[in-house]
Design an enzyme around this catalytic site. Structure first.
Site, short mmCIF file in Angstrom:
data_model
loop_
_atom_site.label_atom_id
_atom_site.label_comp_id
_atom_site.label_asym_id
_atom_site.label_seq_id
_atom_site.Cartn_x
_atom_site.Cartn_y
_atom_site.Cartn_z
N SER A 86 0.84 -1.19 0.00
CA SER A 86 0.00 0.00 0.00
C SER A 86 0.88 1.25 0.00
O SER A 86 1.65 1.46 -0.94
CB SER A 86 -0.96 -0.05 1.19
OG SER A 86 -2.02 0.87 1.04
N MET A 87 0.83 2.09 1.02
CA MET A 87 1.73 3.24 1.08
C MET A 87 3.18 2.78 0.93
O MET A 87 4.01 3.46 0.29
CB MET A 87 1.57 3.99 2.41
CG MET A 87 2.53 5.15 2.60
SD MET A 87 2.43 5.95 4.22
CE MET A 87 3.27 4.74 5.26
#
Length: 261
Positions: free
Chosen positions: A100-101
């Site tokens: 994700s991030m």
């Protein structure tokens, strides 16, 4: 996340949790967390890899062993600080994994290290993250009222449910959570030549946050070969499908052509 103090060994000025492998590894695998997460997301990983792979969970400021530090709210200064911290860890080949991030940070870290004259990673693993050149399709929430941020967190499943029952703990976490969302939401992709290393991407079959078609365009960011794996699960298939994911990462790092780079 847990505010309880910990005595876990750290290195790279606190950016890596865990001691080095006793012997020189064949590769170091730096693992970057998702928004709201920390190095603990990868706590079980070192035991799942052979001794010649040094699994290095990355701890970002503002959580766990680094509670006294302010979390970064923008990607570029965060990546540059991490690149500086890792300079002493690049004495052996390395690979990057991010979810994700963390996928976005891993990608920008690979480019930052390249810009500093370091070798590119043996493999860049991007998991549950949209290709960085795609336009943002979700509304901004990092500067929204707390109830909006909390609703988003619940929808994502990014924070354990028991945290919501402790308002004081949640209040302590909010600045870091907002900063993490800001890292992603204020990011602007700057075109550069594609990476020369292979990119291996992972997507979840039921991931509404980043469906598999948002992961496929990562192929544009490399000339070194691209593979996409779609695993069962929602946005946090990194946990629910961990065995299959880790098996794939381990096999990719063990490929003879990867070792020859």
């Amino acid at each position: 996340m847990n505010r309880t103090a910990t005595t876990r060994a750290t290195r790279a000025h606190g950016w890596i949790v865990g001691a080095r492998r006793p012997a020189a590894p064949s590769v170091r695998l730096f693992c970057l967390p998702y928004a709201g997460g920390g190095a603990s997301a990868y706590a079980a990983w070192p035991a799942l890899f052979p001794d010649d792979i040094d699994v290095c969970p990355v701890e970002l400021p503002g959580r766990l062993t680094r509670w006294s530090e302010n979390a970064f709210a923008q990607a570029e200064p965060l990546v540059q600080a991490l690149a500086t911290a890792l300079e002493g860890e690049l004495d052996v080949p390395y690979a990057l994994f991010g979810h994700s991030m963390g996928a976005l940070l891993a990608f920008e870290l690979a480019r930052a290290l390249r810009g500093r004259g370091a070798a590119e990673p043996r493999v860049l693993f991007v998991s549950g993250g949209p290709a960085p050149q795609l336009p943002r399709r979700l509304p901004l929430i990092h500067d929204q009222p707390d109830d909006v941020v909390v609703a988003r967190l619940r929808d994502l499943g990014a924070v354990p449910e028991d945290v919501y029952a402790e308002p004081e703990l949640l209040e302590l976490l909010m600045p870091t959570i907002r900063a993490d969302f800001s890292v992603v939401e204020t990011y602007t992709h700057r075109p550069e030549p594609p990476l020369g290393c292979p990119v291996v991407a992972f997507a979840g079959t039921q991931d509404r946050e980043v469906p598999p078609d948002q992961v496929a365009p990562w192929h544009e960011q490399t000339t070194g070969g691209f593979t996409r794996h779609v695993l069962p699960g929602d946005h946090f298939f990194v946990h629910s499908a961990r065995t299959a994911l880790v098996d794939t990462v381990r096999a990719e790092l063990d490929r003879p052509e990867r070792k020859e780079q």
